[in-house]
Design a protein around this motif. Structure first.
Motif, short mmCIF file in Angstrom:
data_model
loop_
_atom_site.label_atom_id
_atom_site.label_comp_id
_atom_site.label_asym_id
_atom_site.label_seq_id
_atom_site.Cartn_x
_atom_site.Cartn_y
_atom_site.Cartn_z
N THR A 1 -3.61 -4.83 3.00
CA THR A 1 -3.75 -3.60 3.76
C THR A 1 -4.93 -3.70 4.70
OG1 THR A 1 -3.02 -2.48 1.76
CG2 THR A 1 -3.87 -1.10 3.52
N VAL B 1 -11.88 10.36 -8.09
CA VAL B 1 -10.44 10.48 -7.83
C VAL B 1 -9.64 9.30 -8.40
CG1 VAL B 1 -10.68 11.89 -5.78
CG2 VAL B 1 -10.76 9.41 -5.57
N ASN B 2 -10.27 8.50 -9.26
CA ASN B 2 -9.55 7.37 -9.85
C ASN B 2 -9.08 6.37 -8.81
OD1 ASN B 2 -9.61 7.55 -12.64
ND2 ASN B 2 -8.07 9.17 -12.64
N ALA C 1 -7.87 1.09 -4.90
CA ALA C 1 -6.71 1.65 -4.20
C ALA C 1 -7.21 2.37 -2.95
CB ALA C 1 -5.95 2.60 -5.09
N TYR C 2 -7.12 1.69 -1.79
CA TYR C 2 -7.68 2.24 -0.55
C TYR C 2 -7.08 3.60 -0.24
CZ TYR C 2 -8.50 -2.77 -0.13
OH TYR C 2 -8.85 -4.06 -0.38
N ASN C 3 -5.78 3.71 -0.46
CA ASN C 3 -5.11 4.94 -0.04
C ASN C 3 -5.44 6.11 -0.95
OD1 ASN C 3 -3.60 2.81 -1.43
ND2 ASN C 3 -2.23 4.49 -1.98
N ARG C 4 -6.12 5.85 -2.06
CA ARG C 4 -6.54 6.95 -2.92
C ARG C 4 -8.01 7.30 -2.66
NH1 ARG C 4 -4.92 11.37 -5.86
NH2 ARG C 4 -6.40 11.81 -7.53
N CYS C 5 -8.75 6.39 -2.08
CA CYS C 5 -10.19 6.56 -1.91
C CYS C 5 -10.50 7.66 -0.91
CB CYS C 5 -10.80 5.25 -1.42
SG CYS C 5 -12.55 5.37 -1.07
N ILE C 6 -11.44 8.56 -1.29
CA ILE C 6 -11.88 9.57 -0.33
C ILE C 6 -13.27 9.24 0.23
CG2 ILE C 6 -10.47 11.38 -1.37
CD1 ILE C 6 -13.02 12.47 -2.65
N LEU D 1 -9.66 -2.82 -9.79
CA LEU D 1 -8.78 -2.53 -8.66
C LEU D 1 -9.42 -1.54 -7.71
CD1 LEU D 1 -5.51 -2.04 -10.69
CD2 LEU D 1 -6.18 -4.08 -9.43
N VAL E 1 -10.01 1.57 -10.50
CA VAL E 1 -9.69 1.58 -11.93
C VAL E 1 -9.51 0.14 -12.41
CG1 VAL E 1 -8.54 3.81 -11.86
CG2 VAL E 1 -7.24 1.73 -11.43
N VAL F 1 -13.03 4.56 3.82
CA VAL F 1 -12.66 4.07 2.49
C VAL F 1 -13.56 2.92 2.09
CG1 VAL F 1 -10.27 4.74 2.82
CG2 VAL F 1 -10.96 2.39 3.24
#
Lengths: 219, 470, 1058
Positions: free
Chosen positions: C918, C847-848, C861-866, C859, C851, C924
C-alpha cells in the motif's frame, strides 16, 4: 405573578421531545441502512461496452468460468479475457462476427486497443484479495459473486465489506464445498447433508484456518 | 480550614458562650435585596464600552485559532513542529494545560459544597463557567492533533462495516470518555445552579424577548417550597456525582503518560501529582479572572471579600507545595531507582538542551507560590494577581517539560532530536485564549456571574435564629 | 434491491501509452510512434514480448490505477485486458529476468522483478559465479533512475527538441567525413562495445577512442602493469588472508567491485568459524570508512602520507623477512617529513611478517601508481602472490586514450566530431583540462546521456540514453564472466544504447533486438545453429556465460620496474593541509545526483543527507574555531571552494576530506542547492589528494546540514555490544549480561499473555538476527527496503525537521572507553521495527490499528490508523514513521501549500511502485513490516499448493526479506524461528546473541549478534579495542548467562521499575 408566557409554550417541551426523538431515530436508521456497502455496492450494474451475457455462455452453452477467467486458479487477480479469447469463437467467418453487439470486440481486435470493461467488484487498494487461494481451497465463485451464470448483465451480489469477509473467515464451514463443484454456480448440498456438515468435514480434512488478523489482507 | 467548618451551627457556640470571631462572608451589612439588585444590574445595564473593546481583541484571536485549525486539517500535522522522536509537543501540552485549568470549577462547586465551605458561594458560578470554557479549548487538541481527523469516529464504539472495535486498553480512549463525561456533568451542574437566578432575572427584566428566553431556561421556576426541596436534593446528588470526576479526569489524563514505557513518563506518582497541579493552576486562573472583575464592579468586593482571596491563596500555596514535593520526589526516585535510563531522562529535563523550560517551571510553580506564606501577599490584591500569573505560566511549562523534553531524548541516542515549535503551533495556542476569553466575556455579560441565591443563604439573616436574644 | 447505475461515457484516449504526450495524443507523438514502431515491430526472441504487448501491459496497469476519472458515488474504474495474451505473463504475478548493472570496475549480476511488464525491483543473481546474491545501494536505487521524470526525453539540437531523422542524417554526414572523429566513453566493460570499437577503428583509422571515469584513475592499472606486466589483473583472496593491512583502501565498499568481492572476508571474520581463526584487519586511512569501522586496529594518516607510511612498514618487513628487493624498493621511496607511530608500524610489520603467506596488503586504487606498486612489492615479500593475492590473465587490452590525450587532440583542432558516450566530463573532468572550453569549440559534438546535464547543454546534440533496464547489452563482472544485460521494458523516452549509436556509426541498420550482443556472444562461444540458440537461451536465462571468467595467471613481480617507478616518483613537496576527494556514498561521482532515494540516504559515516561537506578532524576544527555547519574556505592554488564543514571524529589532522558529485547547478530542481562541487579543486596530477591547500573559516552564516542522526555518542548504554576474541572465548555469552542486563531480576509476571498460549500461536514464528560483526553499515538494506516498500522521500527541509521516513536506519555511534573524539571506534547498527512480543505500541493505539499477529508480527493497518502518534512515542526504538504530509501526493518543495499544491505523483513514478504494498497517505503511521507482502505470498503459495488436502501444514518455503536479500555481507538473517531447519532458529540461540533494552521486557523478535574484535595485544592501545561497552563486567559471573540466549523470546526480564 404576571403570566409572561403565551399558552402554546406549555406544549413546547413535549413538541421538542417528539421532534428530537423523530430526527434522531431517522438519522440513526438512515446511517445504519444507507451508509453501508450493503446499500452502496450491492446491485451496482454498470452498462458494459459489450452486452455480454453469462446466461448464454454459461447456462445455455455450458462453458466453464475458467475458459475466459483463465488465471483464477494461479493468480491473485481473476483475469478478464483478452480480445483474442473472444475472437477465438467470434472471429471472422465464425459466430456472429458481424453482430453489432460485438462491435467493440471487433474494433479492439482490429486496432489493438483493449476493450474497456466497467469494473464492478472493487476491493480497496489497501486490501489484497487473492483468488487462487480461495478457489483452490473449496470456496466457490458463487460465495462472493452470486450466481453469475444467471446474470444477463453482471451486477454486484454481495456487499464485500470487511465485516462480510470476516463472517466467512471466522466460519469458513458455511461456504466450503467439494473441489469439483467450485465452478458450479447451481451446486446445492445433496439431500440429507447440510452445508455446515460438509463444510466442517472439509475444514478438518484440509486444515482450513483463514487469517483473521489485519496482516491477512492489509500490507 | 477549621474556622469556617465551625460556622455550621452558630447557635451551638452561643450556648457554650464561646464565640469564634470569623470574618463575615458578605461585608458592609449588605441586604438580600441589594444582592439581587446589584448582581442583576450587571446583566441588565447597558453594555459597557470596555466590553466591546475586549471583544474586539478576543474575537479576532478566536478566528485566528479557527483559521490555523483549518490549515492544519487541510495540510497535515506537519504544519506543527512535531517531529520523529517528539510525536506530541504543543498539541498535547496545551490539551493538558487547559484541562488542568478546567479543574477548579468542579472542585469548588462539588467538593467545597459537600464539605459545607460557605465561602465558595460567591465564586463557584464564575469558576464553573471558566471550567466549561477551558474544557472547550482543551477538547480542540485531542480531537484535531490526529493525522486523519475525518477518521476520529473510529474512536467511538459503534457497530461498523469493518467489524472492528476501539482498543479499550489504550489510555487515549479512556481520555475520550473521561473528558466528555467531565464536560457533560460540569455543564449540567452549572446549569442546575443557574436555574433560580435565571428565574430572578426573568422576573426582573422588562423586555419581552429577554423575559421569554430567561423564562425558557428558567424552566418555569417559581421558588415554591417543594421546588426548593427537590432542587437542593438534585444539587446535592449532582455534587456527589461530580466529586469523583474532580479526581478521575486528571488521573486519566496522567495515565496517557504513566502507562507508557518512556523513561520520565513511566511513574506511579503521576495521578495525584497531576490532580494537585490541576487544582493549583485552576485556582490561579479563577483569581486571574475574579480580581479584575471585582476591580470593574467595585461593589463586588463586598461579596468577593479579602477572606475569599485569602483562602484561595492558601489553596494555591498548599497545592503548589504538593506539586513541588512531587517534582523533588520524581528526582529522588530516579536517583534511588538506579535505572540509568530514568536518571538520564531527568538529568536531560534539568540540564539537557531544553533544560531552561525545567527551570522556568520550577521557579513559577514551586518558588512563586511560597510568597503566599506572607499575609501581606495574600491581602494585597495587586500582589496576588501578579503572583498567580506564575502558576498560569508555570503549569504550561510543566506539561511541556513532561511531554516534549522527555520525548526529545529517550532510549536510543541515535533518535534524539530537538523540538522547535512552528508559527502555527504558537498562533493556534494564542488563538485558544481568544476563544476562552470570548466565551467568558459573553458569560459575564448575559448571565449572573455570582450565584445570588446561594450568597443570600450565607447572610446572617439567613440564619433561622437571626436576631434572637441570647 | 437492484439498481441500474449508468456508467459515465468512456473518454477518448489511448489505453496504452508511455508518456503524457501520447496520453494526450499530441501529433508529434503520433509521428514519433509511427517512426519508432512500424507495424509488426520486431519481437524479442527470448521472451516473445512484442513492443505492443509491453505498451498494453503498462496501459492496463495505468488504467487500473484509475487515472483521473471521477464518478458520482465512487470513481468508476475500468478493467483493461490485453488484446492478445503475452507469453509467460499472468496479470498480477511477478516475472523474473536475469540481467546486470555495469559498474566502474565490473558489473553487479541482477535478477529484475517485473510486474505487468514494469521492472519494480532488482535483486542479486545468486546463480552467477561472481555474486553472492547481494546488491548495493546504487543497484537498488537504479530502478528509480529508470522512471525518473527528469530524464532526457527527446533528441535535442542546441537545446531544441528535434526528431531522430535529422540525427540519422547527422550520423550519415559523420560517416561521410570519415576523419576527425573522437569518442569519449565511460567504462562499461562491455565485450560488444569493445568489438564495435575495434570495427570502428577499421572503419575510421584516425578515430581517437578515449575513456574517462573520474573515480577510476589510471593509477591502479599503471601500478599493476609496472608490477606484473600487461594483460594481468590481481584480485585479493580473502579466503587465505589471516592478517590484512589496508592503506587508504575502502575495500569493503561493494559498489565498485561487486558484492561478492569481499564475501570470503566476512566468512573469515566469524569468530566461531571452524579451522583457521578469525582474520585481523589493520586499516590506515585519513577519514573514517566503513572498512575502518570494522578494523581491529586503525590509524589516522593523511592520504598524502600513505606512501611514506607504506615505505616505513616495508622497511620493517624487509628487515624481518630479509627481502633485499623490497628493502631497495622501500628505501628508494622519497622520505617524507611526517613521522608515524613507530610502535604501531613495528608491531604491525611483525604481525604481517609472522603471517607470511597468509598476509595481505591492500593499497587504495587511487593512490599514486608507485605507492600501489610498492604495495605489490610488499605483498611479494610477504609471500602473498598466488596465495592471498591472485593473478588473472585478462589478455592484452587495446590501448585507450586518456582524457588528457583527448584534450590535447581537441586543442590541436585535429578533431571535428566528438561523441561522448555517457559520463559528464564538463562537470567532472580534471579542472586543469578546461574541458568545457574545448567542448564548446567543437564543430560537432554529441552527448548520449540519461539527463540533460552540464555536458549535454554544452554539446550541439544531446541524445537520450537508454537505461540498462531498457536495453540489450553485455558486460563483464570483475572476474571477467561474460554477463548478459536484457531489457525489462521498452525505452520509456526513446533512449538508445551506446551499442546502437556505435553500430549506427558503422552504417548498420537500427536493430531493435539483441542482434549486436548476440553476434558478440556467437564470436565468444564460436558455435552456430541450434547449439548457438541453446547456448544463447541459457546465457540469457541465467544471465551469464559459464566458465567465461579470466583464467588464473602466475604473478611474477617485476621489482626492477617497481623500484624505478618509485625512484622516479616525486610527490609534491608542498606543505600545509591536504584535501582528499572521496567517492560519495550517495551519489557516487555525481551520476546519481538526481536520484532522490540516494540523496536522502544518509552517508554511513557522517549521516549527512542531501549534501556533502568538508570533513575536518576535531583538532583542526578546534584550531579553526568552527562547529558543524560553519562555512570554511578551501584554497588550492588559484581555486577557492567555500563549503560547509563537518567535524569528523577519527579524521586525520591537517587533512580535509570532501566527497565529489555535489553542487550541480541548473540541471534539475532536485539537484538545486545540494552540496558543494569539489571537482574544480581536482587536477590530472591530483586525482585522490591535493597537497598544500589552506583552509580557513569564513564567518559566513551557518549552513543547515540535514542529518537524521544528530547525536554521535552511545552515552555508555549497552545498545551496541562488542568484545574481544579472547573475551568471547572465555565467555561466549558475555554479551548477554552487560550493564543493566547483568542485574535483571527474574521475570515474575502476574499477567498471562493470551498471545503466548500455544493454541494462539501460528506454526510459523518470524524472527530476524543481525550480525553486528559483519554489518559495516553500507546502506544497501535501507535502499532495498525503500524500493520494496514504497517508502516516500521527504526532502532536505523535512529531514532537518526530523521527519525522514526510512523504515530501516543505520545507527552510527562513535565510542571509545576514554571518550576521545580523536580516534574513537565507529560502530554501525541496523535498526528497524523489533516486532516485540510485548509491543509497547500495541497497547496504546486507541483504534487497534497496530496489533499482533499469531505468527509474531507487529502489524500496522494503515487504513485503520488515525494518526495519534501515541505508538511512536511509546516505541523505545523510535522506528515508527509518521506521514506528517502527503509525501506521495504533493511535490516535496510545496508541502506547506496544502491543498493549493498540485496533487498526484508523476506517472512514471507510479509505475515504479511495488504493487503489493500500500502507498501510504498523510496522517498515518508506518514502519517495517518484516516484508509481510513476501510472507503472505509464501504462505498463500503453500496453501494454493496444498489445494484440497492438509498439505497446508508443511513449513513455508524459505524466502528472504528485501533487506536480507540485498545485504552483501549476509549479516541479516530472517525466517521462522520455530523451524529448526532454518538458520535463524539457530542464530536466535547464538551465544553472541542479545536483544536490546531487555529491561523494558518488550521481547524483541530481532536478535543482534555482538561484534567481536581481534586485536593484536602488542599493538599500542590494544587494551582499548573491543571495549566500547563496560570492560569485563563483574556481573558476567552471576548473570544467568545461557538461559537468556536459549529462550527464543530473548532473555525475559520485567521493566526494572515495575
Amino acid at each position: 405573578m404576571a403570566n409572561f408566557f403565551p399558552k402554546w409554550i406549555n406544549w413546547l417541551p413535549l413538541k421538542l421531545t417528539i421532534c428530537i426523538a423523530v430526527i434522531v431515530t431517522t438519522l440513526v436508521a438512515g446511517i445504519w441502512y444507507y451508509f453501508t456497502p450493503k446499500y452502496t455496492r450491492v446491485g451496482y450494474e454498470p452498462d458494459q461496452p459489450v452486452p455480454f451475457s453469462h446466461v448464454i455462455h454459461v447456462e445455455q452453452l455450458g462453458m466453464d468460468c475458467r475458459y475466459c477467467h483463465s488465471f483464477v486458479e494461479v493468480a491473485s487477480h481473476s483475469n478478464v479475457p483478452t480480445t483474442a479469447t473472444c475472437i477465438g469463437c467470434h472471429g471472422e467467418g465464425k459466430i456472429k462476427y458481424d453482430s453489432p453487439k460485438l462491435t467493440a470486440v471487433v474494433e479492439s481486435w482490429k486496432t489493438g486497443r483493449p476493450v474497456q470493461w466497467a469494473r464492478i467488484h472493487q476491493v480497496p487498494d489497501y486490501a489484497y484479495f487473492n483468488h487462487a487461494v480461495h478457489v483452490n481451497r473449496g470456496v466457490s465463485c458463487y460465495s462472493c459473486h452470486g450466481d453469475v451464470s444467471a446474470m444477463p448483465v453482471v451486477y454486484q451480489h454481495e456487499p464485500q465489506s470487511m465485516a462480510w469477509c470476516l463472517e466467512c473467515h471466522r466460519a469458513p464451514e458455511n461456504h466450503l464445498r467439494p473441489p469439483e463443484e467450485i465452478y458450479n454456480m447451481k451446486w446445492k448440498p445433496v439431500a440429507g447433508e447440510t452445508q455446515r456438515e460438509i463444510g466442517m468435514k472439509f475444514k478438518q480434512e484440509w486444515d482450513v484456518n483463514p487469517p483473521v488478523t489485519c496482516g491477512g489482507c492489509h500490507r | 480550614m477549621a474556622e469556617s467548618t465551625a460556622t455550621i451551627d452558630p447557635a451551638k457556640h452561643a450556648e457554650t458562650g464561646s464565640t469564634v470571631v470569623r470574618p463575615p462572608l458578605v461585608l458592609n451589612e449588605r441586604t438580600m435585596g441589594w444582592i439581587s439588585n446589584y448582581i442583576s444590574s450587571i446583566v441588565e445595564a447597558r453594555t459597557p464600552t470596555w466590553w466591546y473593546l475586549a471583544m474586539g481583541v478576543t474575537v479576532p484571536l478566536m478566528l485566528m485559532c479557527f483559521t490555523m485549525l483549518a490549515y492544519l486539517i487541510s495540510t497535515g500535522v506537519g504544519v506543527w513542529g512535531n517531529n520523529h522522536p517528539v510525536g506530541w509537543a504543543w498539541d498535547i501540552t496545551n490539551f493538558v494545560f487547559w484541562i488542568g485549568i478546567g479543574h477548579a470549577g468542579t472542585l469548588i462547586s462539588a467538593i467545597l459544597f459537600l464539605t459545607r465551605q460557605k465561602w465558595r458561594t460567591s465564586i463557584n458560578r464564575a469558576a464553573e463557567a471558566m471550567t466549561l470554557f477551558a474544557v472547550v479549548c482543551a477538547g480542540i487538541y485531542p480531537a484535531l492533533h490526529v493525522g486523519r481527523v475525518w477518521m476520529v469516529w473510529f474512536l467511538a464504539p459503534v457497530p461498523n462495516a469493518n467489524a472492528i472495535w476501539p482498543n479499550f486498553r489504550s489510555p487515549l480512549l479512556w481520555d475520550v470518555f473521561a473528558v466528555s463525561t467531565y464536560f457533560t456533568v460540569s455543564i449540567l451542574f452549572w446549569y442546575t445552579g443557574l436555574i433560580p437566578d435565571l428565574a430572578t432575572l426573568r422576573d426582573r427584566c422588562t423586555s419581552k424577548i429577554k423575559k421569554f428566553f430567561y423564562g425558557i431556561f428558567a424552566l418555569g421556576w417559581r421558588g415554591g417550597n417543594r421546588q426548593w426541596r427537590h432542587y437542593e436534593m438534585a444539587y446535592l446528588l449532582l455534587a456527589g456525582l461530580s466529586t469523583p470526576l474532580v479526581l478521575s479526569v486528571h488521573s486519566v489524563v496522567s495515565f496517557d503518560f504513566a502507562t507508557s514505557v518512556v523513561p520520565g513518563w513511566h511513574t506511579t506518582i503521576f495521578p495525584p501529582y497531576f490532580v494537585a497541579g490541576a487544582i493549583f493552576g485552576g485556582f490561579a486562573m479563577v483569581l486571574t479572572l475574579m480580581i479584575p472583575a471585582a476591580a470593574i464592579w467595585p461593589s463586588l468586593k463586598d461579596l468577593i471579600t479579602p477572606s475569599h482571596v485569602d483562602k484561595m491563596c492558601k489553596i494555591i500555596l498548599l497545592t503548589g507545595s504538593i506539586v513541588g514535593y512531587a517534582y523533588l520526589m520524581e528526582l529522588f526516585i530516579a536517583w534511588y531507582g538506579g535505572n540509568p535510563y530514568e536518571q538520564a531522562a531527568f538529568w536531560n529535563r534539568a540540564f539537557g538542551p531544553s533544560g531552561w523550560n525545567y527551570w522556568v517551571m520550577m521557579t513559577c510553580n514551586v518558588i512563586a507560590p511560597q510568597f503566599f506564606w506572607f499575609k501581606w501577599c495574600r491581602h494585597n490584591w495587586w500582589a496576588v494577581w501578579i503572583l498567580v500569573q506564575f502558576p498560569n505560566v508555570g503549569m504550561w511549562f510543566e506539561r511541556f517539560v513532561i511531554i516534549a523534553t522527555t520525548l526529545e531524548r529517550d532510549f536510543l541516542p541515535s533518535s534524539w532530536q530537538q523540538f522547535h515549535p512552528s508559527i502555527v503551533d504558537i498562533l493556534t495556542f494564542i488563538g485558544t485564549f481568544g476563544l476562552f476569553m470570548t466565551l467568558f466575556l459573553l458569560f459575564i455579560r448575559f448571565l449572573p456571574m455570582i450565584c445570588m441565591f446561594e450568597v443570600k443563604a450565607v447572610l446572617p439573616e439567613a440564619d433561622p435564629h437571626y436576631g434572637e436574644k441570647h | 434491491m437492484k439498481k441500474i447505475i449508468n456508467h459515465p461515457s468512456r473518454p477518448e484516449r489511448p489505453t496504452m501509452w508511455r508518456s503524457m504526450e501520447e496520453f494526450q495524443n499530441t501529433p508529434e507523438f503520433e509521428e514519433t510512434l509511427q517512426r519508432e514502431f512500424p507495424a509488426g515491430a520486431a519481437v524479442y526472441d527470448e521472451s516473445g514480448l512484442s513492443k505492443r504487448d509491453f505498451l498494453k501491459l503498462m496501459g492496463a496497469s495505468m488504467a487500473l490505477a484509475g487515472v483521473g476519472l471521477t464518478g458520482c458515488r465512487r470513481p468508476p474504474s475500468f478493467l483493461v485486458p490485453l488484446t492478445q495474451g503475452v507469453e509467460w505473463t499472468v496479470p498480477g504475478k511477478f516475472l523474473y529476468y536475469a540481467t546486470a548493472m555495469p559498474t566502474r570496475l565490473g558489473a553487479i549480476p541482477l535478477i529484475a522483478t517485473t510486474s505487468d511488464g514494469r521492472p519494480t525491483k532488482v535483486e542479486g543473481n545468486p546463480l552467477h559465479p561472481y555474486s553472492n546474491g547481494g546488491t548495493d545501494v546504487f543497484a537498488q536505487a537504479s530502478v528509480l533512475d529508470l522512471y525518473d521524470p527528469n530524464r532526457l526525453k527527446a533528441i535535442k539540437r542546441e537545446g531544441a527538441s528535434t526528431d531522430a531523422a535529422s540525427f540519422d542524417t547527422l550520423i550519415g554526414e559523420i560517416r561521410q567525413r570519415g576523419e576527425g572523429l573522437a569518442v569519449l566513453a565511460d567504462s562499461a566493460n562491455s565485450p560488444s562495445r569493445d568489438r564495435l570499437r575495434m570495427e570502428l577503428k577499421v572503419a575510421f583509422p584516425g578515430m581517437i577512442w578515449a575513456e574517462y571515469e573520474p573515480l577510476a584513475t589510471g593509477e591502479s592499472t599503471a601500478a599493476v602493469v609496472a608490477a606484473f606486466g600487461d594483460g594481468t589483473s590481481v584480485r585479493p583472496n580473502f579466503e587465505a588472508a589471516d592478517v590484512i593491512l589496508a592503506l587508504d583502501s575502502d575495500f569493503l565498499d561493494s559498489t565498485e567491485a561487486g558484492p561478492s568481492f569481499t564475501k570470503a572476508f566476512y566468512q573469515r571474520r566469524k569468530p566461531e568459524q571452524e579451522g583457521r581463526g578469525m582474520n585481523r584487519l589493520y586499516v590506515v586511512e585519513n577519514h573514517y570508512t566503513s572498512t575502518g569501522g570494522l578494523a581491529d586496529h586503525r590509524l589516522r594518516v593523511r592520504a598524502c602520507d600513505i606512501g611514506a607510511f607504506l615505505a616505513a612498514v616495508s622497511v620493517q618487513v624487509a628487515s624481518l623477512t630479509g627481502n633485499s628487493a623490497l628493502s631497495s624498493a622501500a628505501s628508494a621511496f622519497p622520505a617524507g617529513t611526517t613521522t608515524f607511530d613507530e610502535v604501531w608500524i613495528t608491531e604491525c610489520a611483525k604481525d604481517l611478517a609472522s603471517a607470511s603467506g597468509r598476509a595481505l596488503v591492500l593499497v587504495g586504487r587511487e593512490q599514486p601508481a608507485p605507492v600501489q606498486a610498492l604495495g605489490y612489492a610488499l605483498n611479494g615479500a610477504l609471500g602473498s602472490l598466488g596465495t592471498t593475492l591472485l593473478g588473472y590473465n585478462t589478455g592484452a587490452a587495446p590501448k585507450v586514450a586518456t582524457i588528457e590525450d583527448l584534450a590535447a587532440a581537441l586543442s590541436s583542432n585535429s578533431v571535428q566530431t566528438l561523441i561522448i558516450l555517457g559520463g559528464n566530463p564538463v562537470y567532472n573532468a580534471p579542472a586543469n583540462l578546461k574541458f568545457a572550453e574545448l567542448l564548446a569549440a567543437m564543430p560537432t559534438s554529441i552527448h548520449l546521456s540519461l539527463y540533460e546535464d552540464e555536458t549535454s547543454k554544452m554539446c550541439k546534440w544531446a541524445v537520450p540514453a537508454a537505461h540498462y533496464l531498457e536495453t540489450w547489452g553485455d558486460t563483464r563482472t570483475l572476474d571477467g564472466t561474460h554477463t548478459s544485460i536484457q531489457p525489462m521494458i521498452l525505452p520509456l523516452w526513446n533512449g538508445v544504447s551506446q551499442l546502437d549509436i556505435l553500430s549506427q556509426l558503422l552504417g548498420r541498420p537500427r536493430s531493435e533486438g539483441p542482434e549486436i550482443v548476440r553476434e558478440t556472444f556467437q564470436q565468444r562461444v564460436g558455435s552456430t545453429g541450434t547449439a548457438l540458440d541453446l547456448a544463447w537461451n541459457e546465457y540469457v536465462r541465467t544471465g551469464f556465460l559459464a566458465e567465461s571468467a579470466f583464467p588464473a595467471a602466475a604473478l611474477s613481480l617485476n621489482t626492477g620496474a617497481i623500484t624505478a617507478g618509485i625512484a622516479a616518483y616525486q610527490p609534491s613537496p608542498a606543505d600545509g593541509a591536504e584535501v582528499v576527494f572521496l567517492k560519495s556514498s550517495s551519489v557516487d561521482d555525481g551520476r546519481y545526483a538526481n536520484n532522490s532515494w540516494l540523496q536522502e540516504t544518509p552517508d554511513f559515516v557522517t549521516k549527512l543527507t542531501w549534501d556533502n561537506a568538508a570533513l575536518v578532524s576535531p583538532a583542526d576544527a578546534a584550531e579553526l574555531g568552527i562547529k558543524d555547519g560553519d562555512m570554511v574556505e578551501i584554497v588550492a592554488g588559484d581555486t577557492r571552494l567555500e563549503c560547509a564543514a563537518l567535524i569528523a571524529p577519527g579524521h586525520a589532522d591537517k587533512s580535509v576530506s570532501i566527497s565529489l558529485g555535489y553542487g550541480r547547478k541548473d540541471v534539475s530542481a532536485l539537484m538545486q542547492n545540494v552540496g558543494f562541487d569539489a571537482y574544480p579543486l581536482r587536477t590530472v596530477a591530483t586525482p585522490r589528494f591535493r597537497k598544500g591547500v589552506s583552509v580557513k573559516a569564513t564567518r559566513g552564516p551557518k549552513y543547515k546540514l540535514a542529518r537524521p542522526q544528530e547525536h554521535q555518542s552511545m552515552e555508555g548504554r549497552d545498545l551496541f555490544r562488542e568484545g574481544t576474541l579472547d573475551r568471547f572465548k572465555k565467555n561466549p555469552t558475555f554479551a548477554l549480561n552487560m550493564g543493566m542486563d547483568a542485574h535483571l531480576p527474574p521475570e515474575i509476571s502476574i499477567y498471562n499473555n493470551p498471545l503466548f498460549q500455544p493454541e494462539q500461536m501460528a506454526k510459523e514464528q518470524w524472527a530476524m538476527t543481525v550480525d553486528l560483526n559483519v554489518c559495516n553499515g553500507c546502506n544497501a538494506c535501507l535502499v532495498a527496503c525503500q524500493a520494496e516498500n514504497n517508502v516516500p522521500v521527504v526532502g532536505k527541509d523535512q529531514v532537518i525537521r526530523g521527519r525522514d521516513m526510512a523504515w530501516i536506519r543505520i545507527d552510527r555511534y562513535f565510542a571509545s572507553p576514554e571518550s576521545s573524539l580523536e580516534n574513537p571506534e565507529m560502530v554501525a547498527q541496523m535498526i528497524t521495527c523489533q516486532h516485540c512480543e510485548n509491543a509497547p505500541c500495541e497497547t496504546v493505539c486507541p483504534v487497534n490499528a497496530t496489533v499482533h499477529s499469531e505468527d509474531g508480527l507487529n502489524l500496522m493497518a494503515y487504513n485503520r490508523c488515525i494518526g495519534t502518534r501515541y505508538c511512536a512515542n511509546n516505541c523505545p526504538w523510535k522506528v515508527r514513521r509518521f506521514n506528517y504530509f502527503d509525501y506521495n501526493q504533493r511535490p516535496i518543495d510545496k508541502l506547506y501549500f496544502g491543498p493549493l499544491a498540485p496533487k498526484g505523483m508523476a506517472d512514471s513514478l507510479k509505475m515504479s511502485k511495488n504493487p503489493n504494498v500500500t502507498v501510504r497517505m498523510r496522517g498515518v503511521m508506518e514502519k517495517c513490516t518484516f516484508c509481510i507482502q513476501r510472507i503472505e505470498e509464501a504462505k498463500i503459495a503453500r496453501t494454493v499448493k496444498a489445494g484440497a488436502s492438509d498439505k497446508s501444514k508443511v513449513p513455508v518455503a524459505p524466502f528472504k526479506t528485501a533487506c536480507q536479500q540485498a545485504c552483501p555481507s549476509e549479516a541479516i538473517v530472517f525466517g521462522d524461528e520455530n523451524n529448526p531447519d532454518r538458520l535463524v532458529s539457530k542464530l536466535r540461540k547464538d551465544p553472541r546473541g542479545f536483544t536490546m533494552l531487555k529491561y523494558v521486557n518488550a521481547r524483541p523478535r530481532i536478535t543482534y549478534l555482538a561484534r567481536i574484535k581481534n586485536p593484536n595485544p602488542a599493538m599500542p592501545g590494544a587494551d582499548l579495542v573491543g571495549n566500547i561497552n563496560t570492560p569485563d563486567h563483574h556481573g558476567e559471573s552471576h548473570g544467568e548467562a545461557p538461559h537468556g540466549a536459549i529462550d527464543p523470546h530473548g532473555s525475559p526480564a520485567p521493566a526494572a521499575h515495575h
